[in-house]
Design a protein around this motif. Structure first.
Motif, PDB file in Angstrom:
ATOM      1  N   VAL A 116       0.806  -1.250  -0.124  1.00 20.99           N
ATOM      2  CA  VAL A 116      -0.179   0.066  -0.024  1.00 20.99           C
ATOM      3  C   VAL A 116       0.790   1.135   0.004  1.00 20.99           C
ATOM      4  N   SER A 117       2.025   1.001   0.837  1.00 25.28           N
ATOM      5  CA  SER A 117       2.885   2.336   0.883  1.00 25.28           C
ATOM      6  C   SER A 117       3.459   2.586  -0.448  1.00 25.28           C
ATOM      7  N   VAL A 118       3.828   1.593  -1.183  1.00 25.50           N
ATOM      8  CA  VAL A 118       4.587   1.800  -2.493  1.00 25.50           C
ATOM      9  C   VAL A 118       3.697   2.465  -3.506  1.00 25.50           C
ATOM     10  N   PHE A 119       2.257   1.677  -3.418  1.00 26.53           N
ATOM     11  CA  PHE A 119       1.437   2.198  -4.391  1.00 26.53           C
ATOM     12  C   PHE A 119       0.979   3.844  -4.059  1.00 26.53           C
ATOM     13  N   ALA A 120       0.905   4.083  -2.913  1.00 21.70           N
ATOM     14  CA  ALA A 120       0.487   5.510  -2.600  1.00 21.70           C
ATOM     15  C   ALA A 120       1.549   6.418  -2.894  1.00 21.70           C
ATOM     16  N   ALA A 121       2.885   5.980  -2.547  1.00 26.17           N
ATOM     17  CA  ALA A 121       3.873   6.968  -3.116  1.00 26.17           C
ATOM     18  C   ALA A 121       4.092   6.971  -4.518  1.00 26.17           C
ATOM     19  N   THR A 122       3.770   5.788  -5.359  1.00 27.00           N
ATOM     20  CA  THR A 122       3.965   5.917  -6.655  1.00 27.00           C
ATOM     21  C   THR A 122       2.770   6.746  -7.253  1.00 27.00           C
ATOM     22  N   LEU A 123       1.620   6.689  -6.790  1.00 28.87           N
ATOM     23  CA  LEU A 123       0.626   7.589  -7.263  1.00 28.87           C
ATOM     24  C   LEU A 123       0.744   9.017  -6.905  1.00 28.87           C
ATOM     25  N   ALA A 124       1.400   9.148  -5.719  1.00 34.22           N
ATOM     26  CA  ALA A 124       1.620  10.797  -5.230  1.00 34.22           C
ATOM     27  C   ALA A 124       2.627  11.319  -6.350  1.00 34.22           C
ATOM     28  N   ALA A 125       3.807  10.313  -6.976  1.00 34.80           N
ATOM     29  CA  ALA A 125       4.811  10.801  -7.668  1.00 34.80           C
ATOM     30  C   ALA A 125       4.158  11.030  -9.024  1.00 34.80           C
ATOM     31  N   PHE A 126       3.346  10.535  -9.481  1.00 38.30           N
ATOM     32  CA  PHE A 126       2.654  10.735 -10.726  1.00 38.30           C
ATOM     33  C   PHE A 126       1.789  11.728 -10.698  1.00 38.30           C
ATOM     34  N   LYS A 127       1.021  11.999  -9.637  1.00 45.27           N
ATOM     35  CA  LYS A 127      -0.027  13.021  -9.647  1.00 45.27           C
ATOM     36  C   LYS A 127       0.513  14.375  -9.273  1.00 45.27           C
ATOM     37  N   ILE A 189      15.485  -4.174  -6.289  1.00 43.56           N
ATOM     38  CA  ILE A 189      15.445  -3.947  -7.864  1.00 43.56           C
ATOM     39  C   ILE A 189      13.894  -4.144  -8.451  1.00 43.56           C
ATOM     40  N   VAL A 190      13.588  -5.242  -8.294  1.00 41.95           N
ATOM     41  CA  VAL A 190      12.278  -5.727  -8.696  1.00 41.95           C
ATOM     42  C   VAL A 190      11.102  -5.007  -8.018  1.00 41.95           C
ATOM     43  N   VAL A 191      11.172  -4.729  -6.892  1.00 41.85           N
ATOM     44  CA  VAL A 191      10.171  -3.669  -6.313  1.00 41.85           C
ATOM     45  C   VAL A 191      10.435  -2.445  -7.005  1.00 41.85           C
ATOM     46  N   LEU A 192      10.974  -1.829  -7.322  1.00 43.37           N
ATOM     47  CA  LEU A 192      11.263  -0.712  -7.921  1.00 43.37           C
ATOM     48  C   LEU A 192      10.908  -0.747  -9.509  1.00 43.37           C
ATOM     49  N   LEU A 193      11.072  -1.887 -10.094  1.00 39.56           N
ATOM     50  CA  LEU A 193      10.399  -2.154 -11.479  1.00 39.56           C
ATOM     51  C   LEU A 193       8.909  -2.237 -11.455  1.00 39.56           C
ATOM     52  N   ALA A 194       8.655  -2.847 -10.183  1.00 34.14           N
ATOM     53  CA  ALA A 194       7.140  -2.849 -10.106  1.00 34.14           C
ATOM     54  C   ALA A 194       6.535  -1.402  -9.912  1.00 34.14           C
ATOM     55  N   ALA A 195       7.120  -0.552  -9.232  1.00 32.29           N
ATOM     56  CA  ALA A 195       6.765   0.761  -9.087  1.00 32.29           C
ATOM     57  C   ALA A 195       6.768   1.304 -10.397  1.00 32.29           C
ATOM     58  N   PHE A 196       7.868   1.343 -11.118  1.00 30.86           N
ATOM     59  CA  PHE A 196       7.722   1.930 -12.698  1.00 30.86           C
ATOM     60  C   PHE A 196       6.638   1.753 -13.378  1.00 30.86           C
ATOM     61  N   ASN A 197       6.295   0.179 -13.037  1.00 30.54           N
ATOM     62  CA  ASN A 197       5.005  -0.565 -14.144  1.00 30.54           C
ATOM     63  C   ASN A 197       3.892   0.294 -13.634  1.00 30.54           C
ATOM     64  N   LEU A 232       3.694  -6.770  -7.234  1.00 36.53           N
ATOM     65  CA  LEU A 232       4.342  -5.987  -6.249  1.00 36.53           C
ATOM     66  C   LEU A 232       4.228  -6.559  -4.795  1.00 36.53           C
ATOM     67  N   TYR A 233       3.084  -7.271  -4.352  1.00 40.60           N
ATOM     68  CA  TYR A 233       2.941  -7.985  -3.067  1.00 40.60           C
ATOM     69  C   TYR A 233       3.832  -9.056  -2.955  1.00 40.60           C
ATOM     70  N   LEU A 234       3.632  -9.908  -3.866  1.00 42.12           N
ATOM     71  CA  LEU A 234       4.413 -11.332  -3.770  1.00 42.12           C
ATOM     72  C   LEU A 234       5.940 -10.978  -3.711  1.00 42.12           C
ATOM     73  N   GLU A 235       6.390  -9.987  -4.317  1.00 43.08           N
ATOM     74  CA  GLU A 235       7.900  -9.597  -4.364  1.00 43.08           C
ATOM     75  C   GLU A 235       8.424  -9.080  -3.147  1.00 43.08           C
ATOM     76  N   ILE A 236       7.416  -8.037  -2.540  1.00 35.95           N
ATOM     77  CA  ILE A 236       7.445  -7.573  -1.131  1.00 35.95           C
ATOM     78  C   ILE A 236       7.619  -8.765  -0.058  1.00 35.95           C
ATOM     79  N   LEU A 237       6.673  -9.730  -0.345  1.00 38.56           N
ATOM     80  CA  LEU A 237       6.471 -10.796   0.649  1.00 38.56           C
ATOM     81  C   LEU A 237       7.907 -11.516   0.586  1.00 38.56           C
ATOM     82  N   ARG A 238       8.433 -11.924  -0.416  1.00 36.71           N
ATOM     83  CA  ARG A 238       9.616 -12.495  -0.764  1.00 36.71           C
ATOM     84  C   ARG A 238      10.805 -11.900   0.035  1.00 36.71           C
ATOM     85  N   LEU A 239      10.726 -10.735  -0.377  1.00 35.08           N
ATOM     86  CA  LEU A 239      11.769  -9.748   0.221  1.00 35.08           C
ATOM     87  C   LEU A 239      11.781  -9.864   1.681  1.00 35.08           C
ATOM     88  N   LEU A 240      10.782  -9.712   2.208  1.00 31.38           N
ATOM     89  CA  LEU A 240      10.671  -9.616   3.652  1.00 31.38           C
ATOM     90  C   LEU A 240      11.314 -10.936   4.354  1.00 31.38           C
TER      91      LEU A 240
END
Length: 247
Positions: A116-127, A189-197, A232-240
């Motif tokens: 949720v945090s990555v999604f919100a930050a990405t949306l804020a960066a976009f908007k 790196i992959v979380v960053l890629l998901a944010a770019f997506n 994004l969720y699956l990558e963060i889950l594995r990263l954690l």
């Protein structure tokens, strides 16, 4: 763009001199928001069932994969297929999440909050930050995703043939000279890629609204967003899980 989901678009007819909001049957931001929330609600409902029945993970993965590919290549978006994908993807995610939670207590809520945090930050960066997908960005992300796909396949084969006998394959191995798992660096790196997506998804939605895409296209956009959020969720889950190690 990033998601193959967005490759087939249909535009609503417009009337010369009329405001964009008067375009007949045109998609709006509200359409996408409501469809996405509905899809995520169905996904969460499926997740509850999967959480209680982890043995259904394989069923969820197989059916969700089939529905996803049918939806991606279907010319006209189908609400039934999209919602079906959401339900079975939720089934799979719920089961996977239950397995991780049993091994690492509290990891699921951490992954959800991080997503949720990555999604919100990405949306804020976009908007508010003016971040938009450019041709160069799309090309860079595409190359990076192909590289990650190759890496994942190699890792899967090494685990399957017992060349690497660790929980996450190569990802569990330490970076030479450190105590940091390779998967942590890869995961970031992959979380960053998901944010770019997500940025590319938002850009596509903006373009569709501006060009008066048909209202039915809001289902395609909701589906595309859901795919990225799930990844994004699956990558963060594995990263954690990698960060927590042998907790």
């Amino acid at each position: 763009m990033s998601n193959p989901v967005f490759s087939k678009k249909q535009k609503a007819p417009t009337f010369r001199g009329a405001p964009a909001i008067d375009a007949a049957g045109a998609m709006t931001y509200d359409d996408v928001i409501m469809k996405t929330l509905f899809c995520m609600g169905v996904l969460v409902a499926g997740g509850v069932i999967g959480w209680a029945n982890p043995s259904l993970v394989l069923v969820g993965v197989v059916v969700a994969t089939v529905l996803a590919f049918v939806s991606i290549f279907k010319k006209t978006p189908s609400p039934t297929l999209v919602l079906g994908y959401a339900a079975f993807e939720g089934l799979a995610l719920g089961g996977v999440s239950a397995v991780f939670e049993a091994r690492y207590e509290g990891i699921v809520i951490q992954a959800v909050l991080a997503t949720v945090s990555v999604f919100a930050a990405t949306l804020a960066a976009f908007k508010f930050g003016g971040f938009r997908a450019t041709p160069a960005m799309v090309k860079m992300v595409l190359v990076a995703m192909i590289g990650y796909l190759v890496y994942s396949v190699i890792n899967l084969l090494l685990v399957a043939f017992h060349v690497v006998n660790t929980p996450f394959g190569i990802n569990s191995l330490k970076i030479p000279g450190t105590d940091i798992p390779i998967g942590v660096a890869v995961g970031l790196i992959v979380v960053l890629l998901a944010a770019f997506n997500l940025i590319m998804d938002f850009t596509t939605i903006e373009d569709d609204v501006t060009s008066h895409a048909l209202q039915i296209e809001s289902w395609r956009n909701a589906f595309g967003l859901m795919l990225t959020i799930v990844w994004l969720y699956l990558e963060i889950l594995r990263l954690l899980a990698l960060l927590r190690g042998d907790d």
